[in-house]
Scaffold this active site. Structure first.
Site, PDB file in Angstrom:
ATOM      1  N   SER A 147       0.821  -1.210   0.000  1.00  0.00           N
ATOM      2  CA  SER A 147       0.000   0.000   0.000  1.00  0.00           C
ATOM      3  C   SER A 147       0.854   1.260   0.000  1.00  0.00           C
ATOM      4  O   SER A 147       1.568   1.525  -0.940  1.00  0.00           O
ATOM      5  CB  SER A 147      -0.958  -0.031   1.189  1.00  0.00           C
ATOM      6  OG  SER A 147      -1.882  -1.079   1.038  1.00  0.00           O
ATOM      7  N   LYS A 199     -22.720  15.901   9.369  1.00  0.00           N
ATOM      8  CA  LYS A 199     -21.619  16.000  10.328  1.00  0.00           C
ATOM      9  C   LYS A 199     -21.435  14.711  11.139  1.00  0.00           C
ATOM     10  O   LYS A 199     -20.332  14.380  11.568  1.00  0.00           O
ATOM     11  CB  LYS A 199     -21.863  17.174  11.287  1.00  0.00           C
ATOM     12  CG  LYS A 199     -20.694  17.474  12.208  1.00  0.00           C
ATOM     13  CD  LYS A 199     -19.444  17.797  11.408  1.00  0.00           C
ATOM     14  CE  LYS A 199     -18.264  18.079  12.336  1.00  0.00           C
ATOM     15  NZ  LYS A 199     -17.027  18.312  11.580  1.00  0.00           N
TER      16      LYS A 199
END
Length: 317
Positions: A147, A199
């Site tokens: 990765s 949110k």
């Protein structure tokens, strides 16, 4: 009789006083012993610390006309870690700036981490290569280069690995968890108040919102495509046309070589000796001091848990 008693008492006092003096001397000796032991311990720790700072910078590095400059990228790539951009980038600059540097060797052993940190390091390597066209960069994999670690490796001119090294995992992930059913069984009510419709996105104590999940998938796909573009730019035509290449799979060094993810099999000593032709390796890696490392070990796991439970972050591992 009284005189005899007085004499016995005086003798007893003398004996007690002598024993007290002996005890004080013993305590003093032990005190000196432990002080010497303590200072000896500090001297040993200091010697080990200095040796660690010197690393491979032996007398050979003083007499050698050319060196292979080593920069380590070890562990998780994240902010405030040993493999953070704030530590790796200054190390790279010092390695390139040294007048004896014939090549820079990236010694990578990392499962990945932050795409932001890995991207910053990749960008800096490519910038430094442009400024120092006569200094090649070689990435050498030890145990794992996955990765974010591979994101950095593709900035090198060539990548080397052991036949059993793990290489690849070209993908992006975001972890989360859900406690909704557990809360229902416990009779716990979640009360979340936000300013902003999204949110509370991916709140682990609320049911998944398909709209939010789709938005996150879009973010991950964008980051994944950025990763793919960087790999294609770095490896070019060396990459084989394989449908599994960018799916997040990981391969051994042998398999990675067949796919064009790496160039050759070999370790750092082989590269310095046979490829660079400068067997003297000098480590330019900047490290955090001892107290910072202790604080990081104590706080990292807790901070990661809070980050994952509040606002999950895209990760390359």
């Amino acid at each position: 009789m009284d005189n005899e008693n007085n004499a016995n008492a005086i003798e007893a006092l003398k004996t007690i006083a002598l024993e007290g003096l002996k005890e004080q001397r013993r305590a003093r000796r032990w005190g000196i012993f432990f002080k010497l032991l303590f200072w000896g311990y500090l001297l040993i720790i200091g010697a080990i610390f200095i040796m660690g700072l010197l690393g491979t910078n032996s007398d050979d590095s003083i007499t050698a006309s050319e060196i292979t400059a080593v920069v380590d990228i070890k562990g998780v790539i994240m902010d405030e870690a040993d493999a953070s951009a704030d530590l790796v980038i200054p190390s790279l600059r010092k390695a390139f700036a040294n007048p004896k540097t014939k090549a820079v060797l990236l010694r990578i052993n990392s499962p990945g981490g932050s795409p932001v940190q890995a991207g910053q390091i990749n960008d800096e390597i490519r910038r430094l290569r442009t400024l120092h066209e006569d200094i090649p960069v070689y990435a050498v994999v030890s145990d794992i280069c996955a990765s974010g670690g591979y994101y950095i490796a593709v900035a090198a001119d060539k990548i080397y690995a052991d036949k059993a090294s793990l290489v690849g995992s070209i993908g992006v992930r975001m972890d989360n968890f859900g406690f909704v059913e557990a809360m229902n069984k416990l009779g716990v009510e979640r009360r979340l108040i936000t300013a902003g419709e999204n949110k509370g996105m991916l709140d682990p104590f609320l049911p998944e919102n398909p709209k939010e999940v789709e938005h996150v998938k879009t973010l991950l796909n964008m980051t994944h495509q950025q990763f793919i573009n960087v790999v294609k730019e770095g490896r070019g035509k060396r990459l084989k046309d394989n449908p599994d290449l960018f799916t997040g799979l990981i391969w051994t060094g042998e398999g990675a070589k067949e796919l064009g993810l790496i160039d050759e099999l070999g370790d750092e000593r082989y590269v310095a000796r046979e490829v660079v032709k400068a067997p003297t390796m000098v480590n330019f890696t900047s490290e955090k001091d001892f107290l910072d490392k202790i604080g990081e070990q104590l706080g990292t796991s807790v901070s990661q848990w809070f980050m994952q439970s509040s606002t999950p972050q895209p990760r390359m591992y």
